[in-house]
Design a protein around this motif. Structure first.
Motif, PDB file in Angstrom:
ATOM      1  N   UNK A 130       0.818  -1.214   0.000  1.00 36.71           N
ATOM      2  CA  UNK A 130       0.000   0.000   0.000  1.00 36.71           C
ATOM      3  C   UNK A 130       0.857   1.271   0.000  1.00 36.71           C
ATOM      4  N   UNK A 131       0.333   2.333  -0.597  1.00 43.05           N
ATOM      5  CA  UNK A 131       1.058   3.609  -0.692  1.00 43.05           C
ATOM      6  C   UNK A 131       1.269   4.211   0.706  1.00 43.05           C
ATOM      7  N   UNK A 132       2.282   5.064   0.823  1.00 47.16           N
ATOM      8  CA  UNK A 132       2.498   5.789   2.080  1.00 47.16           C
ATOM      9  C   UNK A 132       1.260   6.627   2.380  1.00 47.16           C
ATOM     10  N   UNK A 133       0.768   6.541   3.609  1.00 47.96           N
ATOM     11  CA  UNK A 133      -0.396   7.350   4.004  1.00 47.96           C
ATOM     12  C   UNK A 133      -1.729   6.687   3.727  1.00 47.96           C
ATOM     13  N   UNK A 134      -1.736   5.521   3.110  1.00 51.08           N
ATOM     14  CA  UNK A 134      -2.994   4.788   2.871  1.00 51.08           C
ATOM     15  C   UNK A 134      -3.536   4.278   4.216  1.00 51.08           C
ATOM     16  N   UNK A 135      -4.862   4.191   4.338  1.00 50.63           N
ATOM     17  CA  UNK A 135      -5.446   3.765   5.617  1.00 50.63           C
ATOM     18  C   UNK A 135      -5.630   2.264   5.760  1.00 50.63           C
ATOM     19  N   UNK A 136      -5.343   1.501   4.702  1.00 54.14           N
ATOM     20  CA  UNK A 136      -5.656   0.069   4.761  1.00 54.14           C
ATOM     21  C   UNK A 136      -4.816  -0.648   5.832  1.00 54.14           C
ATOM     22  N   UNK A 137      -3.536  -0.272   5.941  1.00 51.76           N
ATOM     23  CA  UNK A 137      -2.664  -0.918   6.926  1.00 51.76           C
ATOM     24  C   UNK A 137      -3.154  -0.698   8.351  1.00 51.76           C
ATOM     25  N   UNK A 138      -3.668   0.506   8.635  1.00 50.02           N
ATOM     26  CA  UNK A 138      -4.178   0.788   9.993  1.00 50.02           C
ATOM     27  C   UNK A 138      -5.400  -0.092  10.272  1.00 50.02           C
ATOM     28  N   UNK A 139      -6.266  -0.226   9.284  1.00 47.70           N
ATOM     29  CA  UNK A 139      -7.441  -1.095   9.454  1.00 47.70           C
ATOM     30  C   UNK A 139      -7.004  -2.534   9.705  1.00 47.70           C
ATOM     31  N   UNK A 140      -6.012  -2.991   8.914  1.00 52.41           N
ATOM     32  CA  UNK A 140      -5.573  -4.387   9.075  1.00 52.41           C
ATOM     33  C   UNK A 140      -4.953  -4.592  10.462  1.00 52.41           C
TER      34      UNK A 140
END
Ligand code: SF4
Length: 272
Positions: free
Chosen positions: A19-29
């Motif tokens: 995922x790109x820098x600043x994308x929210x998907x990693x926080x959700x995961x």
């Protein structure tokens, strides 16, 4: 704890993620995996179902059971799994393009059916992976790669749609409220019936860049400042309502879920 959680639910050697820098998907995961850990779920207790798009890549990283399916169909497959194996914890991870644009009909009917699974929707207001096209949640007037002069359509309120269609539990959060997000995911996972956690999320690469809010930090600040409690949101006047959004628990009830109703009807039919 975070490291231990990662070791348990993430495959070896898969980081860094895509995922790109600043994308929210990693926080959700991260919030989802912390929820699994805190609820004591073994990886074989869980099935994560994904569709297509940036959010649809999450299953690549997981050691839980996982199923990667066609665009818009994550909830259809998740429904089949839950109907056949009610003992499994079924989670569908989808973006807004996947869940309520291409897969809108499945979404409405999964909520209406009140099937006992958890949908988590990363709503970043566009089709991120394919270049920032407008989705069913792109707000009116906003720029996307298919609405270069502004979106003439209105957007879905995904949480309100789920609640109206019949979901037992609906909450909305953002990656700027990561602790609360984990609490909502835990509540959703333990709620009987259809549960939704909608995550308003930054896509700095497409939606942010197209709408002059491309800096990842600015997008996170925007989410932090504009997310207010449902009570505060209700007190706002009409022009402000377009600028702010409600975060928190938006719907919570205990209507019998699909599997419970199915067993009741089956028992009645067998005894007659
Ligand atoms: S394109 Fe957007 S949604 Fe996809 S990984 Fe990049 S920031 Fe995230």
């Amino acid at each position: 704890m975070l490291q231990e959680t990662g070791k348990k639910y993430l495959k070896d050697g898969v980081l860094p993620h895509m995922w790109c820098a600043g994308c929210g998907i990693g926080v959700m995961l991260g919030a989802l995996l912390r929820s699994f850990e805190e609820l004591g779920y073994a990886k074989n207790d869980v099935v994560v179902v994904t569709g297509i798009g940036c959010t649809g890549k999450t299953d690549d990283y997981l050691t839980t059971n996982a199923l990667h399916v066609t665009h818009g169909r994550a909830l259809a497959f998740a429904t089949g799994i839950k109907a056949f194996k009610p003992g499994l914890k079924v989670v569908a991870l989808m973006g807004d393009g996947d869940s309520v644009t291409i897969g809108g009909n499945h979404f409405i009917h999964a909520a209406r059916r009140n099937i006992d699974l958890t949908a988590i929707i990363i709503n970043n207001f566009n089709f991120g992976m394919t270049g920032g096209q407008a989705s069913g949640t792109t707000p009116s007037d906003k720029i996307s790669s298919t609405t270069l002069y502004g979106n003439p359509e209105r957007d879905f309120d995904v949480s309100a749609l789920a609640c109206t269609a019949g979901a037992n539990y609906v909450a909305r959060s953002t990656p700027a409220h990561a602790w609360e997000l984990t609490q909502y995911i835990k509540e959703a996972l333990t709620k009987k019936g259809f549960s939704l956690v909608e995550v308003f999320s930054p896509c700095p690469t497409n939606y942010g860049k197209n709408n002059k809010m491309g800096d990842p930090l600015k997008m996170l600040r925007w989410l932090k400042e504009k997310g207010v409690s449902p009570e505060e949101y209700e007190r706002l006047g009409e022009p402000e309502k377009d600028e702010y959004f409600a975060i928190g628990k938006l719907c919570d009830r205990d209507i019998p879920d699909f599997n419970t109703r199915y067993e009741e009807i089956r028992a009645r039919a067998l005894s007659s």
